[in-house]
Design a protein around this motif. Structure first.
Motif, short mmCIF file in Angstrom:
data_model
loop_
_atom_site.label_atom_id
_atom_site.label_comp_id
_atom_site.label_asym_id
_atom_site.label_seq_id
_atom_site.Cartn_x
_atom_site.Cartn_y
_atom_site.Cartn_z
N UNK A 391 -21.41 -35.41 -9.11
CA UNK A 391 -21.75 -34.38 -7.40
C UNK A 391 -21.50 -35.14 -6.46
N UNK A 392 -21.95 -35.16 -5.04
CA UNK A 392 -21.43 -35.50 -4.37
C UNK A 392 -22.56 -34.85 -3.46
N UNK A 393 -23.23 -35.74 -2.02
CA UNK A 393 -23.78 -34.81 -1.10
C UNK A 393 -22.81 -35.15 -0.23
N UNK A 394 -23.28 -34.41 0.61
CA UNK A 394 -22.64 -34.72 2.09
C UNK A 394 -23.55 -34.35 3.44
N UNK A 395 -23.27 -35.42 4.01
CA UNK A 395 -24.97 -35.03 5.49
C UNK A 395 -24.14 -35.24 6.28
N UNK A 396 -24.49 -33.87 7.26
CA UNK A 396 -23.44 -34.01 8.75
C UNK A 396 -24.27 -33.78 9.75
N UNK A 397 -24.24 -34.40 11.03
CA UNK A 397 -25.07 -33.61 12.05
C UNK A 397 -24.10 -32.71 13.18
N UNK A 398 -25.02 -31.41 13.98
CA UNK A 398 -24.28 -30.73 14.01
C UNK A 398 -23.76 -31.68 15.65
N UNK A 399 -23.69 -32.53 16.16
CA UNK A 399 -23.02 -32.76 16.94
C UNK A 399 -21.15 -33.72 17.16
N UNK A 400 -20.56 -33.22 17.70
CA UNK A 400 -19.22 -33.23 17.04
C UNK A 400 -18.12 -34.57 16.06
N UNK A 401 -19.76 -35.75 16.36
CA UNK A 401 -19.50 -36.76 15.49
C UNK A 401 -20.48 -36.99 14.42
N UNK A 402 -21.49 -36.50 14.21
CA UNK A 402 -21.73 -35.78 12.54
C UNK A 402 -22.66 -36.82 12.97
N UNK A 403 -23.73 -37.05 14.07
CA UNK A 403 -24.76 -37.78 14.10
C UNK A 403 -25.44 -36.72 13.93
N UNK A 404 -27.20 -37.24 14.47
CA UNK A 404 -27.74 -36.13 14.35
C UNK A 404 -29.44 -35.78 13.03
N UNK A 405 -28.69 -35.92 12.04
CA UNK A 405 -29.46 -35.52 11.15
C UNK A 405 -29.98 -36.69 10.23
N UNK A 406 -31.34 -36.61 9.88
CA UNK A 406 -31.90 -37.60 9.00
C UNK A 406 -32.89 -37.28 7.90
N UNK A 407 -32.20 -37.76 7.17
CA UNK A 407 -32.81 -36.97 5.36
C UNK A 407 -32.97 -38.57 4.38
N UNK A 408 -33.06 -37.87 3.09
CA UNK A 408 -34.27 -39.16 2.21
C UNK A 408 -32.78 -38.60 1.01
N UNK A 409 -32.72 -39.94 0.11
CA UNK A 409 -31.73 -39.66 -0.49
C UNK A 409 -31.86 -41.09 -1.40
N UNK A 410 -32.82 -40.27 -3.24
CA UNK A 410 -32.87 -41.34 -4.34
C UNK A 410 -32.13 -41.61 -5.43
N UNK A 411 -31.51 -41.73 -5.48
CA UNK A 411 -30.03 -42.28 -6.59
C UNK A 411 -31.12 -42.85 -7.49
#
Length: 470
Positions: A391-411
């Motif tokens: 599986x895959x996680x994809x995080x994309x912010x709402x700005x044109x360059x994809x910044x702007x979202x902060x999350x925590x990931x555990x693998x």
């Protein structure tokens, strides 16, 4: 059976699977698992290929505690010396003199010249203090006269064992057994067998070779190797337990061996594969389900717990789907959905949409969800879980360059705060989770299964930390 030894070649043959190259750290990890599984000999590589390969082989050999270590070498002085420098117990020298081999691998040399080259190589290896396994490559397409001619030259030079290689996987069990019996009688009492699976007969040939008196069988975890691979160590261990009363192998360790090779190589066994396949212990037919509920022996040759697996019973028959043919363009309609339908998930912040699954298109083989966050309050809304597929996680912010979202990931055992844009690949069987922290944007989850909950491994078992990482 009491004299039978298993040689595992995952660390050498496995590197002939497309795209696979093992680091020394990964080889050492697999070596320890193989030793714990009671494998007698481990073939760790071909040090003569390059200085880098020699160094890796030496590092791995230095970590062996119980298994004897064998390394590959052509009948060439420089490669035999590389094996000696890498501190192997055994060198595996090979050659062949059938017409195909002389034309394609030893061009310009006669069978007599190849025989002399082999004898010189074996003698040098013995002078260096190595035990020698000499393999007659392509033995299954070599005349008995040529087998004896080359094999006896190696034995006379001091070879400790003769290996017969079914290089193209063409032997049938009766033929394989007859050649083994003849080789024991006329060549050497210690006969090893190396069987490829091109016709799907490697495991059957292994069993008949053992019954015929072969003392060593080459294997690899999941059968990984060149083309269609070789004898699967895990299947052979179960077969010997069930059919030859061999109690040597701790079969409950099979999932760990299988999962480790999958993580390292990216190879995924087909769902129908015996022992390790996803569907090996899955029951769906109504009559089967009823019978298994009363007595699991009704439709199982052995209990799944014996090999560290669990039984899956699907109480409902699959729904009748739409016709696949003729294949036509279908425009699916994503739909908004809460987290209550997903195990290990709570509704939490943001809005979730199902973009693709078998409800959006019954033909789908994957599940895609997208979640929209809009400066929501942070919340831990997903618990650790594992899938039987990647599986895959994809995080994309709402700005044109994809910044702007902060999350925590555990693998696995590692957790990090990530700032978009971020992509995270999660291999099958690895525990994982994420949670929203702050910002605006989208989280997309792609799971390679058409239905989310059926992709989950149940019961969930958190991954054990690697001993070398603790």
């Amino acid at each position: 059976m009491k004299n039978l030894k298993i040689l595992d070649s995952t660390l050498r043959e496995g590197e002939q699977y497309p795209g696979v190259r093992f680091t020394s750290q990964d080889k050492i990890h697999l070596l320890r698992l193989l030793e714990e599984f009671s494998v007698d000999l481990v073939e760790v590589g071909h040090p003569g290929i390059s200085p880098e390969d020699e160094q890796i082989c030496k590092e791995v050999a230095g970590k062996a505690h119980k298994a004897e270590i064998l390394m590959h070498a052509r009948a060439v002085s420089s490669e035999i010396q590389a094996v000696s420098r890498a501190k192997a117990h055994w060198v595996g020298i090979w050659a062949s003199i059938n017409p195909v081999s002389l034309a394609s691998k030893f061009r310009g040399r006669t069978r007599h010249e190849v025989k002399d080259q082999v004898a010189s190589a074996v003698e040098e290896a013995k002078r260096l203090g190595l035990q020698v396994r000499f393999t007659i490559e392509d033995a299954s397409r070599t005349s008995w006269e040529d087998l004896c001619y080359l094999g006896k030259a190696a034995v006379d030079a001091g070879a400790d064992r003769i290996s017969l290689a079914d290089t193209t996987g063409i032997w049938e069990p009766v033929t394989c057994a007859n050649v083994v019996k003849k080789a024991i009688k006329e060549l050497h009492p210690d006969i090893e067998i190396h069987l490829h699976n091109d016709l799907g007969l490697a495991l059957a040939n292994a069993l008949t070779a053992i019954d015929a008196g072969a003392t060593v069988v080459d294997t690899s975890i999941l059968g990984i190797g060149e083309r269609t691979g070789i004898v699967d160590l895990l299947q052979l261990a179960v077969l010997l337990h069930e059919k030859r009363d061999c109690r040597k192998f701790p079969l409950e360790q099979i999932p760990g061996l299988s999962q480790s090779v999958q993580w390292i190589t990216g190879f995924r066994p087909e769902p129908l594969k015996p022992v390790t396949g996803k569907n090996a212990f899955t029951h769906t037919s109504r009559y089967h389900v009823q019978a298994v509920g009363k007595d699991s022996r009704s439709y199982e040759p052995y209990p799944p717990v014996r090999v560290g697996r669990s039984r899956t019973v699907l109480p409902q028959r699959a729904r009748l789907g739409v016709p696949v043919f003729p294949y036509n363009l279908k425009i699916g309609k994503p739909f908004e959905k809460g987290a209550s339908e997903l195990k290990y998930h709570r509704n939490g912040p943001g809005t979730r949409w199902v973009l693709m699954d078998n409800r959006v298109d019954p033909r789908s083989t994957l599940y895609v969800i997208q979640r929209f966050f809009n400066d929501n309050p942070p919340e831990n809304h997903v618990d650790l879980h594992t899938h039987h597929c990647d599986s895959v996680f994809l995080f994309w912010g709402d700005t044109p360059d994809g910044t702007g979202l902060i999350c925590s990931v555990q693998v696995g055992n590692e957790e990090k705060v990530v700032h978009s844009p971020v992509s995270v690949f999660i291999p099958a069987g690895v525990a994982h989770a994420y949670c929203y922290i702050a910002g605006r944007g989208t989280y997309t989850n792609i799971v390679l299964a058409p239905e989310y909950n059926q992709s989950l491994e149940e019961p969930f078992r958190p991954a054990k930390p690697d001993r070398d990482m603790v």
